[in-house]
Design a protein around this motif. Structure first.
Motif, PDB file in Angstrom:
ATOM      1  N   GLU A  71       9.193   0.139   5.074  1.00 61.31           N
ATOM      2  CA  GLU A  71       8.390   1.194   6.019  1.00 61.31           C
ATOM      3  C   GLU A  71       7.452   1.868   5.246  1.00 61.31           C
ATOM      4  OE1 GLU A  71       9.683   5.540   7.400  1.00 61.31           O
ATOM      5  OE2 GLU A  71      11.284   4.040   8.062  1.00 61.31           O
ATOM      6  N   LYS A  72       7.530   2.055   3.817  1.00 61.00           N
ATOM      7  CA  LYS A  72       6.587   2.987   2.999  1.00 61.00           C
ATOM      8  C   LYS A  72       5.434   2.221   2.597  1.00 61.00           C
ATOM      9  CE  LYS A  72       9.086   6.384   3.724  1.00 61.00           C
ATOM     10  NZ  LYS A  72       8.835   7.506   4.742  1.00 61.00           N
ATOM     11  N   TYR A  73       5.826   0.713   2.375  1.00 64.32           N
ATOM     12  CA  TYR A  73       4.775  -0.099   1.836  1.00 64.32           C
ATOM     13  C   TYR A  73       3.946  -0.501   2.847  1.00 64.32           C
ATOM     14  CZ  TYR A  73       6.260  -1.285  -2.960  1.00 64.32           C
ATOM     15  OH  TYR A  73       6.505  -1.005  -4.275  1.00 64.32           O
ATOM     16  N   CYS A  74       4.325  -0.535   4.262  1.00 65.56           N
ATOM     17  CA  CYS A  74       3.823  -1.000   5.521  1.00 65.56           C
ATOM     18  C   CYS A  74       2.765   0.460   5.802  1.00 65.56           C
ATOM     19  CB  CYS A  74       4.502  -1.183   6.673  1.00 65.56           C
ATOM     20  SG  CYS A  74       5.327  -2.804   6.673  1.00 65.56           S
ATOM     21  N   LEU A  75       3.337   1.690   5.955  1.00 71.69           N
ATOM     22  CA  LEU A  75       2.573   2.798   6.103  1.00 71.69           C
ATOM     23  C   LEU A  75       1.510   2.587   4.892  1.00 71.69           C
ATOM     24  CD1 LEU A  75       2.007   5.433   7.133  1.00 71.69           C
ATOM     25  CD2 LEU A  75       3.687   6.636   5.619  1.00 71.69           C
ATOM     26  N   PHE A  76       1.785   2.637   3.676  1.00 81.40           N
ATOM     27  CA  PHE A  76       0.740   2.663   2.547  1.00 81.40           C
ATOM     28  C   PHE A  76      -0.529   1.493   3.022  1.00 81.40           C
ATOM     29  CE2 PHE A  76      -1.922   1.590  -0.810  1.00 81.40           C
ATOM     30  CZ  PHE A  76      -2.074   2.732  -1.390  1.00 81.40           C
ATOM     31  N   LEU A  77      -0.106   0.395   3.274  1.00 82.56           N
ATOM     32  CA  LEU A  77      -1.139  -0.729   3.778  1.00 82.56           C
ATOM     33  C   LEU A  77      -2.029  -0.216   4.782  1.00 82.56           C
ATOM     34  CD1 LEU A  77      -1.528  -3.520   2.534  1.00 82.56           C
ATOM     35  CD2 LEU A  77       0.162  -4.355   4.226  1.00 82.56           C
ATOM     36  N   TYR A  78      -1.312   0.277   5.929  1.00 80.92           N
ATOM     37  CA  TYR A  78      -1.809   0.781   7.183  1.00 80.92           C
ATOM     38  C   TYR A  78      -2.890   1.708   6.676  1.00 80.92           C
ATOM     39  CZ  TYR A  78      -3.159   3.462  11.191  1.00 80.92           C
ATOM     40  OH  TYR A  78      -3.931   4.162  12.063  1.00 80.92           O
ATOM     41  N   LEU A  79      -2.592   2.907   5.869  1.00 77.12           N
ATOM     42  CA  LEU A  79      -3.621   3.787   5.583  1.00 77.12           C
ATOM     43  C   LEU A  79      -4.610   3.278   4.431  1.00 77.12           C
ATOM     44  CD1 LEU A  79      -0.831   6.387   4.410  1.00 77.12           C
ATOM     45  CD2 LEU A  79      -2.588   6.782   6.391  1.00 77.12           C
ATOM     46  N   TRP A  80      -4.262   2.306   3.562  1.00 77.84           N
ATOM     47  CA  TRP A  80      -5.177   1.652   2.711  1.00 77.84           C
ATOM     48  C   TRP A  80      -6.271   1.010   3.555  1.00 77.84           C
ATOM     49  CZ3 TRP A  80      -5.895   1.572  -2.490  1.00 77.84           C
ATOM     50  CH2 TRP A  80      -6.635   0.645  -2.903  1.00 77.84           C
ATOM     51  N   LYS A  81      -5.787   0.256   4.600  1.00 76.76           N
ATOM     52  CA  LYS A  81      -6.864  -0.625   5.289  1.00 76.76           C
ATOM     53  C   LYS A  81      -7.768   0.264   6.243  1.00 76.76           C
ATOM     54  CE  LYS A  81      -4.516  -4.952   5.173  1.00 76.76           C
ATOM     55  NZ  LYS A  81      -4.488  -6.337   6.012  1.00 76.76           N
ATOM     56  N   ASN A  82      -7.040   1.324   6.635  1.00 81.13           N
ATOM     57  CA  ASN A  82      -7.774   2.282   7.436  1.00 81.13           C
ATOM     58  C   ASN A  82      -8.691   3.225   6.736  1.00 81.13           C
ATOM     59  OD1 ASN A  82      -7.528   1.384  10.330  1.00 81.13           O
ATOM     60  ND2 ASN A  82      -5.490   1.426   9.535  1.00 81.13           N
ATOM     61  N   ASN A  83      -8.615   3.270   5.266  1.00 80.94           N
ATOM     62  CA  ASN A  83      -9.515   4.102   4.521  1.00 80.94           C
ATOM     63  C   ASN A  83      -8.931   5.588   4.596  1.00 80.94           C
ATOM     64  OD1 ASN A  83     -11.053   2.240   3.110  1.00 80.94           O
ATOM     65  ND2 ASN A  83     -12.347   1.993   4.874  1.00 80.94           N
ATOM     66  N   ILE A  84      -7.444   5.449   4.572  1.00 81.45           N
ATOM     67  CA  ILE A  84      -7.299   7.047   4.710  1.00 81.45           C
ATOM     68  C   ILE A  84      -6.267   7.378   3.543  1.00 81.45           C
ATOM     69  CG2 ILE A  84      -5.350   8.522   6.391  1.00 81.45           C
ATOM     70  CD1 ILE A  84      -5.858   6.568   8.550  1.00 81.45           C
ATOM     71  N   PHE A  85      -6.673   8.534   2.964  1.00 80.74           N
ATOM     72  CA  PHE A  85      -6.105   9.012   1.849  1.00 80.74           C
ATOM     73  C   PHE A  85      -4.480   9.072   2.263  1.00 80.74           C
ATOM     74  CE2 PHE A  85      -5.156  12.229  -1.680  1.00 80.74           C
ATOM     75  CZ  PHE A  85      -4.681  11.516  -2.483  1.00 80.74           C
TER      76      PHE A  85
END
Length: 148
Positions: A71-85
């Protein structure tokens, strides 16, 4: 420089207890050099890898840990791809710390470090492998924290 045998020989051969204010401090510094030299050896790296494998295996015994990490890796990946810190989102301090640890995988430039490319990639990863990745990420994170 600390990896050079000549440097270590120079330090040890030129050590004179009369020229230092604290002999204890000098020995601490010599041990620091030796310890950091050891961290670059194949033996240390192999032992560190084996330790991480063992820790990863033991952590797989904790029910729900792999799912939480996915869940946390998916959240980070989503944020990373959408340029959200990740520091800018509303999340608990603990979640932000987990995301900070996970971020080390994506920030590393070493091409041998595997980086997930999609949520499917994360979710299809074997639980034990995912936990091992997390242990590696903790290791990278802790090195930077202790080097500050």
């Amino acid at each position: 420089m600390i990896l050079l045998d000549e440097f270590n020989k120079f330090v040890l051969n030129n050590f004179n207890s009369k020229n230092v204010k604290s002999e204890e401090k000098m020995y601490e510094e010599i041990m620091f050099l030796q310890q950091n030299k050891f961290k670059e050896t194949q033996m240390y790296k192999a032992q560190k890898f084996e330790d991480n494998q063992t820790i990863g295996y033991v952590l797989t015994l904790i029910n729900g840990l792999a799912e939480l990490l996915k869940e946390k890796y998916c959240l980070f990946l989503y944020l990373w791809k959408n340029n959200i810190f990740y520091g800018d989102i509303q999340a608990s301090k603990e979640d932000k710390e987990l995301l900070d640890i996970i971020s080390y995988r994506f920030r590393q430039t070493n091409p041998l470090i595997y980086k997930f490319d999609s949520e499917d990639d994360v979710n299809s990863t074997n639980n034990q492998q995912l936990i091992r990745f997390f242990v590696e990420d903790i290791d990278a994170w802790s090195k930077e924290i202790t080097d500050r």
